[in-house]
Design an enzyme around this catalytic site. Structure first.
Site, PDB file in Angstrom:
ATOM      1  N   HIS A   1     -20.584  -6.963 -20.218  1.00 34.08           N
ATOM      2  CA  HIS A   1     -19.771  -6.812 -19.006  1.00 34.08           C
ATOM      3  C   HIS A   1     -19.887  -5.397 -18.459  1.00 34.08           C
ATOM      4  O   HIS A   1     -20.388  -4.481 -19.133  1.00 34.08           O
ATOM      5  CB  HIS A   1     -18.304  -7.156 -19.288  1.00 34.08           C
ATOM      6  CG  HIS A   1     -17.650  -6.287 -20.321  1.00 34.08           C
ATOM      7  ND1 HIS A   1     -17.190  -5.025 -20.062  1.00 34.08           N
ATOM      8  CD2 HIS A   1     -17.375  -6.521 -21.636  1.00 34.08           C
ATOM      9  CE1 HIS A   1     -16.655  -4.499 -21.151  1.00 34.08           C
ATOM     10  NE2 HIS A   1     -16.763  -5.391 -22.134  1.00 34.08           N
TER      11      HIS A   1
ATOM     12  N   CYS B   1     -18.121  -5.513 -27.679  1.00 31.53           N
ATOM     13  CA  CYS B   1     -18.875  -5.949 -26.494  1.00 31.53           C
ATOM     14  C   CYS B   1     -20.048  -5.020 -26.202  1.00 31.53           C
ATOM     15  O   CYS B   1     -20.162  -3.927 -26.765  1.00 31.53           O
ATOM     16  CB  CYS B   1     -17.957  -6.008 -25.279  1.00 31.53           C
ATOM     17  SG  CYS B   1     -16.771  -7.358 -25.322  1.00 31.53           S
TER      18      CYS B   1
END
Length: 204
Positions: free
Chosen positions: A153, A166
């Site tokens: 992301h 992440c």
């Protein structure tokens, strides 16, 4: 001839001695044009030509590749499967389409309390305006990789920053990637070692 006998064949003349000052001529039979073409491999005959794991181009990056930097160039690149590779040790992510690298970025990744996983993961969800329900943090242009929340992301990619597992990329890059990625596209995450597509890490 009596009795239908055939004349005896004369023995062949002895071959001339070599090196008598005459050129040696070699007769060459030219193959038909169709045969010549068949001998040249074509993309249809090459099993690697359409293999998305075969790298056909890498992007040229001038100068140091630092946190916050990215490149993107998909002009003229044919349609095809998308494969995303992440090297945690090199802190970089690359995007390949049909074997051509179309994007690369410096990343931030999992902190020591929650390291980013290594392996091969399909993209299972896309959400351009996602907000983490665990950390109440925005995750723009989110591409989910695991059921426990690991995703690629948009992030503030700066030296010293980290994520909860992440893969963070510059948000403008995340937007470009989000537009190209499809559910099921593979993301291969390594830690500097070779990794087969099944996800088993091997020594480089």
């Amino acid at each position: 001839m009596p009795g239908g006998a055939r004349p005896r064949a004369e023995p062949p003349a002895a071959p001339p001695a070599v090196n008598q000052g005459k050129p040696i001529v070699v007769a060459v039979t030219k193959a038909p044009a169709s045969a010549a073409k068949a001998a040249v491999p074509t993309p249809a005959d090459d099993p690697m030509a359409d293999d998305p794991m075969t790298v056909k181009r890498v992007l040229k990056i001038d100068g140091p590749f630092e946190h916050g930097d990215y490149v993107w160039d998909d002009k003229g690149v044919p349609a095809g499967p998308l494969i995303i590779t992440v090297d945690l040790k090199a802190q970089t992510l690359s995007v390949f389409r049909a074997g051509y690298e179309i994007g690369a970025a410096v990343i931030v990744y999992g902190a020591t309390d929650k390291a980013s996983p290594v392996g091969t993961f399909p993209i299972t969800q896309k959400d351009a305006d996602h907000v983490s329900n665990l950390y109440d943090a925005p995750m723009p242009y989110m591409l989910r990789l695991t059921n426990d929340g690991v995703a690629i992301h948009g992030s503030d990619v700066k030296w010293g920053n980290a994520t909860h597992g992440c893969i963070g990329v510059p948000t403008p890059f995340a937007k470009l990637l989000f537009a190209q990625a499809k559910l099921g596209d593979r993301v291969i995450i390594t830690d500097g070692k070779m990794l087969d597509v099944s996800g088993a890490a091997t020594a480089s």
